[in-house]
Design a protein around this motif. Structure first.
Motif, PDB file in Angstrom:
ATOM      1  N   PRO A  91       4.801   4.052   8.483  1.00 43.76           N
ATOM      2  CA  PRO A  91       4.887   5.319   7.734  1.00 43.76           C
ATOM      3  C   PRO A  91       5.771   5.203   6.493  1.00 43.76           C
ATOM      4  O   PRO A  91       5.439   5.762   5.433  1.00 43.76           O
ATOM      5  N   ALA A  92       6.886   4.485   6.616  1.00 42.83           N
ATOM      6  CA  ALA A  92       7.774   4.333   5.461  1.00 42.83           C
ATOM      7  C   ALA A  92       7.091   3.550   4.343  1.00 42.83           C
ATOM      8  O   ALA A  92       7.258   3.864   3.152  1.00 42.83           O
ATOM      9  N   ALA A  93       6.318   2.528   4.703  1.00 44.61           N
ATOM     10  CA  ALA A  93       5.611   1.743   3.685  1.00 44.61           C
ATOM     11  C   ALA A  93       4.529   2.576   3.004  1.00 44.61           C
ATOM     12  O   ALA A  93       4.268   2.404   1.803  1.00 44.61           O
ATOM     13  N   ARG A  94       3.892   3.458   3.741  1.00 47.69           N
ATOM     14  CA  ARG A  94       2.883   4.341   3.112  1.00 47.69           C
ATOM     15  C   ARG A  94       3.549   5.286   2.112  1.00 47.69           C
ATOM     16  O   ARG A  94       2.996   5.566   1.038  1.00 47.69           O
ATOM     17  N   VAL A  95       4.738   5.781   2.467  1.00 39.75           N
ATOM     18  CA  VAL A  95       5.474   6.636   1.531  1.00 39.75           C
ATOM     19  C   VAL A  95       5.820   5.851   0.271  1.00 39.75           C
ATOM     20  O   VAL A  95       5.674   6.357  -0.860  1.00 39.75           O
ATOM     21  N   ALA A  96       6.263   4.618   0.439  1.00 43.02           N
ATOM     22  CA  ALA A  96       6.617   3.798  -0.718  1.00 43.02           C
ATOM     23  C   ALA A  96       5.401   3.524  -1.595  1.00 43.02           C
ATOM     24  O   ALA A  96       5.490   3.541  -2.831  1.00 43.02           O
ATOM     25  N   GLN A  97       4.236   3.287  -0.968  1.00 41.46           N
ATOM     26  CA  GLN A  97       3.030   3.034  -1.757  1.00 41.46           C
ATOM     27  C   GLN A  97       2.615   4.274  -2.543  1.00 41.46           C
ATOM     28  O   GLN A  97       2.162   4.175  -3.693  1.00 41.46           O
ATOM     29  N   THR A  98       2.787   5.431  -1.940  1.00 40.76           N
ATOM     30  CA  THR A  98       2.475   6.672  -2.652  1.00 40.76           C
ATOM     31  C   THR A  98       3.408   6.854  -3.846  1.00 40.76           C
ATOM     32  O   THR A  98       3.000   7.322  -4.918  1.00 40.76           O
ATOM     33  N   ALA A  99       4.681   6.464  -3.656  1.00 39.32           N
ATOM     34  CA  ALA A  99       5.662   6.607  -4.734  1.00 39.32           C
ATOM     35  C   ALA A  99       5.463   5.568  -5.832  1.00 39.32           C
ATOM     36  O   ALA A  99       5.881   5.784  -6.981  1.00 39.32           O
ATOM     37  N   LEU A 100       4.852   4.421  -5.463  1.00 40.64           N
ATOM     38  CA  LEU A 100       4.580   3.365  -6.444  1.00 40.64           C
ATOM     39  C   LEU A 100       3.075   3.107  -6.478  1.00 40.64           C
ATOM     40  O   LEU A 100       2.602   2.031  -6.080  1.00 40.64           O
ATOM     41  N   PRO A 101       2.283   4.055  -6.942  1.00 42.22           N
ATOM     42  CA  PRO A 101       0.819   3.907  -6.877  1.00 42.22           C
ATOM     43  C   PRO A 101       0.340   2.707  -7.696  1.00 42.22           C
ATOM     44  O   PRO A 101       0.791   2.482  -8.817  1.00 42.22           O
TER      45      PRO A 101
END
Length: 686
Positions: free
Chosen positions: A86-96
């Motif tokens: 979940p944390a990595a998905r948040v990071a990917q959303t923040a760094l599209p």
């Protein structure tokens, strides 16, 4: 930042963490630099989550702070499985669309998700990707069941094309070759990786493994080469826990004094690092393995047991970062109490209850402890709670197995084994409480799973039969349980006590036991022979080196019955049944139509001849790590029974208490098949 990132992907994690710390003095405002430095810290063995949380507190919502926290969680042994994806998905959303964020999510999936989820992620990637993502897909592919040489080297070439300096494009194929016992080819690639990343402890450790396996080097040459390279690593990275750990592992069998010194240094200098946890744990494991050997030999040592108790308590007082290690230590602490006949019931209860919160893997052992508690103490209600807790954890355990294996048959087999053990244990606890109907329901559930390999289950079913006054059934169950692995140890005493309750003493017990075993022998033989494979497949062809020189081809077995035992020195049941396997080989030594041999799968075999000689074993040993891996022979020990036409007709997984008897039954059945006219052959029930 690029230098730190390259150090990370070059597997020089301590080096990139130190370089990142230095560069941050020059560029204190660079969030990407700080983030990649924290990823290096996490991979080097330190808990980087508090540092990432501090970064996020200083930079609320910063995409690189989110990236840093996700990366730190991936490598956290306690929180990674639940929190990193979940944390990595948040990071990917923040760094599209940022390749670093895509790579990090992929790594979280590879490390913590089911294989199918990670495979789907890689399949969905559009167009050309980064060298690091190609390398990560390669790392994932190496652990999939159907990987082949073409796929491995195609992915490596894609990573190399994207970045000629990609370390894993050389290292990972080298590691794959090494795991398939191709050390000469592996060494070439690993040395290429070292040219790109000369200070990596992980790569040097793999080089030492390749040197160990090299057939063209003698023992002195191997020792000298490894020692020289180890000194070079410690000269350049002697302040890195990962380098100390790599050198420590390589020293274990070759340089005992160095091994002990490096263990002391790891624990003293890096107490908060995972490497120090492993060093402390392995020392403890050596102590409890020595205790196990003393008990096997009937040579107890109370002073040594007390020393082990103190060391276990010291480990618990400073908990490790990896929860599974703490579960193992509490388990061993419980065993010390369990094996002490003078231990008070309260001490046994306290030991089980202290252990239970930390045990997530060996839940069958926890369930067995609940039975011990119910049968030895008045704390039967507490025992039931422990047994039910173990059952509650079954779903989580099954989920772990499903993530580890894509083969549904493996998952089903593992699930059935755990379900059998846990329902059987709960049934025994309920029976101890006098709740016979509920006990019968649980024991029937265990018995219906079909995994009737555990002698403990036979003991529990026999106890139910005796409680229901079915004495003949109870005796038959215990007599059959004697033939299971460890059956003598588990079933003989209950059978003798049952006899004593029926006859007042144990006079005549030996003859009674022989009669019972004879009564179940025909049933055991019929059940065993019914496992013949309905449509036997050919033995996978091989050309394997023979320990001591020369090679053996599978074609040489044609026209004879072959019994092939696949084993390893690290496999306890394998080692335990080796003397019986030698007895079998001796029994058929004069039979021209039968050959008994073994395939050893240890990666380190330079001391194997001495190991066998020390135990008086003269079995033919072929070296077949790669052969076993390529053909899915993962469960050890595994014995293949091959007919005259080169087809595998029987397989036996695990050890057996009656090896000579049961293996002979199979051999005789194959002899009968060979001598019977084709029209008389009847296909076994499938």
């Amino acid at each position: 930042m690029d230098r730190v990132r390259r150090g990370y992907h070059g597997r020089d994690w301590w080096g990139c963490a130190r370089e990142g710390a230095t560069l941050r003095l020059q560029y204190p405002d660079s969030a990407p630099l700080q983030a990649w430095t924290l990823l290096c810290v996490a991979r080097s063995g330190e808990d980087a989550v508090p540092l990432a949380d501090a970064m996020l507190s200083e930079r609320p919502g910063d995409p690189w702070a989110l990236f840093a926290r996700a990366g730190a969680l991936v490598d956290h042994p306690g929180r990674g499985e639940a929190e990193s994806i979940p944390a990595a998905r948040v990071a990917q959303t923040a760094l599209p669309d940022h390749p670093d964020a895509t790579w990090l999510l992929a790594r979280a999936l590879v490390v913590h998700a089911a294989q199918s989820e990670a495979a789907a992620f890689f399949a969905a990637q559009p167009g050309p990707t980064s060298a690091q993502l190609h390398a990560l897909e390669l790392a994932f592919t190496l652990n999939t069941p159907d990987v082949n040489t073409q796929r491995v080297f195609a992915l490596a070439e894609q990573a190399r094309a994207a970045d000629p300096r990609c370390v894993d494009a050389e290292f990972l194929p080298g590691l794959w070759l090494l795991n398939r016992r191709r050390p000469a080819e592996a060494e070439v690639l690993v040395r290429r990786a070292l040219e790109l990343s000369p200070h990596s402890a992980a790569i040097r450790s793999t080089l030492w493994s390749a040197i160990r396996q090299a057939d063209h080097r003698d023992a002195a040459d191997k020792r000298a080469a490894i020692e020289a390279d180890m000194r070079l690593l410690l000269l350049t990275r002697g302040d890195a826990p990962e380098a100390l750990m790599a050198a420590r592992q390589a020293s274990q069998d070759m340089f005992k004094e160095t091994y002990e010194a490096l263990s002391d240094e790891l624990v003293a200098r890096f107490p908060a690092y995972q490497q120090a946890d492993w060093a402390r744990y392995e020392r403890l494991a050596a102590l409890w393995e020595a205790r196990y050997e003393r008990r096997q030999k009937g040579a107890p040592d109370p002073a040594a047991d007390e020393h082990l108790r103190r060391e276990l308590d010291a480990f618990i007082a400073r908990p490790p970062s990896r929860p599974a290690l703490l579960g193992d230590v509490y388990h061993e602490r419980y065993r010390l109490v369990r094996d002490d006949d003078a231990a008070a019931p309260e001490a046994l209860l306290a030991a089980v209850q202290a252990w239970a919160p930390h045990e997530q893997r060996n839940i069958h052992s926890l369930a067995d402890a609940a039975v011990e508690l119910a049968e030895r103490t008045p704390y039967r209600t507490e025992a039931e709670a422990i047994a039910r807790l173990a059952l509650q954890r079954l779903d989580a355990r099954v989920a772990l197995v499903r993530a580890a294996f894509s083969d549904q048959a493996v998952v089903d087999s593992e699930t059935a084994a755990f379900s059998t053990a846990l329902h059987g244990a709960l049934g025994a606890v309920l029976l101890a409480q006098g709740r016979r109907a509920e006990a019968r329901a649980e024991l029937d559930a265990a018995w219906s799973q079909g995994k009737r390999t555990s002698p403990e289950l036979f003991v529990r079913m026999a106890a139910l039969a005796e409680a229901e006054d079915r004495i003949a059934d109870a005796e038959a169950l215990l007599a059959e349980g004697l033939s299971r692995w460890r059956g003598e140890e588990i079933c003989d005493k209950p059978l003798k006590r049952l006899y004593q309750r029926q006859h007042g003493d144990d006079r005549g017990y030996a003859a009674h036991r022989q009669k019972l075993e004879a009564a179940v022998r025909d049933r055991r033989r019929a059940a065993l022979l019914s496992t013949a494979i309905a449509e036997p497949k050919p033995l996978p062809p091989f050309v394997l080196p023979r320990l001591g020189g020369g090679e053996v081809r599978s074609e040489s077995l044609r026209g004879r019955i072959a019994v092939i035992n696949v084993w390893a020195k690290w496999c306890g049941p394998c080692v335990a049944e080796m003397s019986a396997l030698q007895d079998l080989a001796d029994a058929f030594a004069g039979a021209p139509d039968v050959v008994v041999g073994t395939v050893n799968v240890d990666t380190k075999t330079d001391d194997l001849a001495a190991w066998l000689a020390e135990r008086g074993l003269r079995l033919e040993v072929l070296l077949g790590t790669r052969y076993a891996r390529d053909n899915g022979y993962d469960t050890l020990p595994l014995t293949l029974f091959v007919d005259h036409d080169g087809r595998i007709v029987f397989t036996h997984e695990g050890a057996t208490e009656r090896l000579v008897e049961e293996f002979t039954w199979r051999i005789e059945a194959l002899r009968q098949r060979a001598s019977a006219p084709a029209s008389k052959l009847v296909r076994p029930a499938g």
